[in-house]
Motif scaffolding. Sequence first.
Motif, PDB file in Angstrom:
ATOM      1  N   LEU A   9       0.706  -1.327   0.026  1.00 39.02           N
ATOM      2  CA  LEU A   9      -0.116  -0.050   0.033  1.00 39.02           C
ATOM      3  C   LEU A   9       0.944   1.203  -0.026  1.00 39.02           C
ATOM      4  O   LEU A   9       0.653   2.234  -0.903  1.00 39.02           O
ATOM      5  N   ILE A  10       1.864   1.201   0.680  1.00 36.94           N
ATOM      6  CA  ILE A  10       2.659   2.226   0.772  1.00 36.94           C
ATOM      7  C   ILE A  10       3.576   2.652  -0.607  1.00 36.94           C
ATOM      8  O   ILE A  10       3.766   3.521  -0.889  1.00 36.94           O
ATOM      9  N   SER A  11       3.802   1.573  -0.914  1.00 38.80           N
ATOM     10  CA  SER A  11       4.613   1.632  -2.530  1.00 38.80           C
ATOM     11  C   SER A  11       3.788   2.114  -3.433  1.00 38.80           C
ATOM     12  O   SER A  11       4.114   2.945  -4.143  1.00 38.80           O
ATOM     13  N   ARG A  12       2.539   1.688  -3.347  1.00 35.26           N
ATOM     14  CA  ARG A  12       1.659   2.253  -4.566  1.00 35.26           C
ATOM     15  C   ARG A  12       1.343   3.742  -4.365  1.00 35.26           C
ATOM     16  O   ARG A  12       1.196   4.538  -5.270  1.00 35.26           O
ATOM     17  N   PHE A  13       1.191   4.154  -3.049  1.00 36.57           N
ATOM     18  CA  PHE A  13       0.665   5.516  -2.823  1.00 36.57           C
ATOM     19  C   PHE A  13       1.961   6.290  -3.148  1.00 36.57           C
ATOM     20  O   PHE A  13       1.860   7.416  -3.801  1.00 36.57           O
ATOM     21  N   LEU A  21      -3.782   9.842   1.820  1.00 38.20           N
ATOM     22  CA  LEU A  21      -4.297   8.571   1.800  1.00 38.20           C
ATOM     23  C   LEU A  21      -4.651   8.134   3.098  1.00 38.20           C
ATOM     24  O   LEU A  21      -3.927   8.057   4.196  1.00 38.20           O
ATOM     25  N   LYS A  22      -6.409   7.971   3.527  1.00 36.84           N
ATOM     26  CA  LYS A  22      -6.694   7.544   4.774  1.00 36.84           C
ATOM     27  C   LYS A  22      -7.393   6.087   4.449  1.00 36.84           C
ATOM     28  O   LYS A  22      -8.352   6.055   3.774  1.00 36.84           O
ATOM     29  N   ILE A  30      -4.698   3.602   8.597  1.00 35.21           N
ATOM     30  CA  ILE A  30      -3.485   4.063   8.324  1.00 35.21           C
ATOM     31  C   ILE A  30      -3.833   5.345   7.582  1.00 35.21           C
ATOM     32  O   ILE A  30      -4.609   5.373   7.087  1.00 35.21           O
ATOM     33  N   GLU A  31      -2.852   6.258   7.856  1.00 33.58           N
ATOM     34  CA  GLU A  31      -3.118   7.695   7.034  1.00 33.58           C
ATOM     35  C   GLU A  31      -1.736   8.104   6.634  1.00 33.58           C
ATOM     36  O   GLU A  31      -0.492   8.061   7.157  1.00 33.58           O
ATOM     37  N   LEU A  32      -1.479   8.151   5.455  1.00 35.21           N
ATOM     38  CA  LEU A  32      -0.435   8.576   4.695  1.00 35.21           C
ATOM     39  C   LEU A  32      -0.546   9.883   3.927  1.00 35.21           C
ATOM     40  O   LEU A  32      -1.591  10.372   3.622  1.00 35.21           O
ATOM     41  N   PRO A  38      -0.628  19.455   3.555  1.00 31.51           N
ATOM     42  CA  PRO A  38      -1.390  19.676   4.801  1.00 31.51           C
ATOM     43  C   PRO A  38      -2.381  18.645   5.017  1.00 31.51           C
ATOM     44  O   PRO A  38      -3.082  17.945   4.022  1.00 31.51           O
ATOM     45  N   VAL A  39      -2.449  18.130   6.228  1.00 27.02           N
ATOM     46  CA  VAL A  39      -3.480  17.148   6.505  1.00 27.02           C
ATOM     47  C   VAL A  39      -4.631  17.839   7.395  1.00 27.02           C
ATOM     48  O   VAL A  39      -4.591  18.483   8.296  1.00 27.02           O
ATOM     49  N   SER A  40      -5.887  17.671   6.709  1.00 31.53           N
ATOM     50  CA  SER A  40      -7.026  18.485   7.387  1.00 31.53           C
ATOM     51  C   SER A  40      -7.970  17.980   8.412  1.00 31.53           C
ATOM     52  O   SER A  40      -8.735  18.595   8.715  1.00 31.53           O
TER      53      SER A  40
END
Length: 143
Positions: A9-13, A21-22, A30-32, A38-40
């Motif tokens: 998942l991290i690699s694809r992100f 991505l959450k 998990i939130e990337l 900025p993360v809102s």
Amino acid sequence: MTNQEIFDLISRFEDSSLHTLKLSTQDFSIELSRGGAPVSTASAVPSAPAPRPTGGESRPDRNSGPTVKAPLVGTYYAAPAPGQPPFVSVGDRVKKGQPLCLIEAMKMMSEIPAPCDCVIEEVLKADGQLAAFDEPLFRYQPC
């Protein structure tokens, strides 16, 4: 979700054009986000600075040689339980497969084994510190 699925998942992100991505399931969340984006959401977890090796049991003059690296992100534990002696200390001779430490991730404990028969030259983490993926935990000399 397995560690491999998380790594995929991290690699694809990283390969995508997404900025955040959450993903939430019943068992975990998990939130990337990309650096500077900025993360809102109000529930965002503040990021901690990257941990540095401690001076506790380490010898700074030894900066070369093979290392045992963290196979996953989690909390590093030097001993099997609080109040017990550590699995290994500097100068210990260990056998291949012998546990060196524990890493706790998502309430699961993973033993990190010795890659070969070796002597532990340096312990690079302090008990209870966060270990990043692929971060060196121990420096060793093969026997």
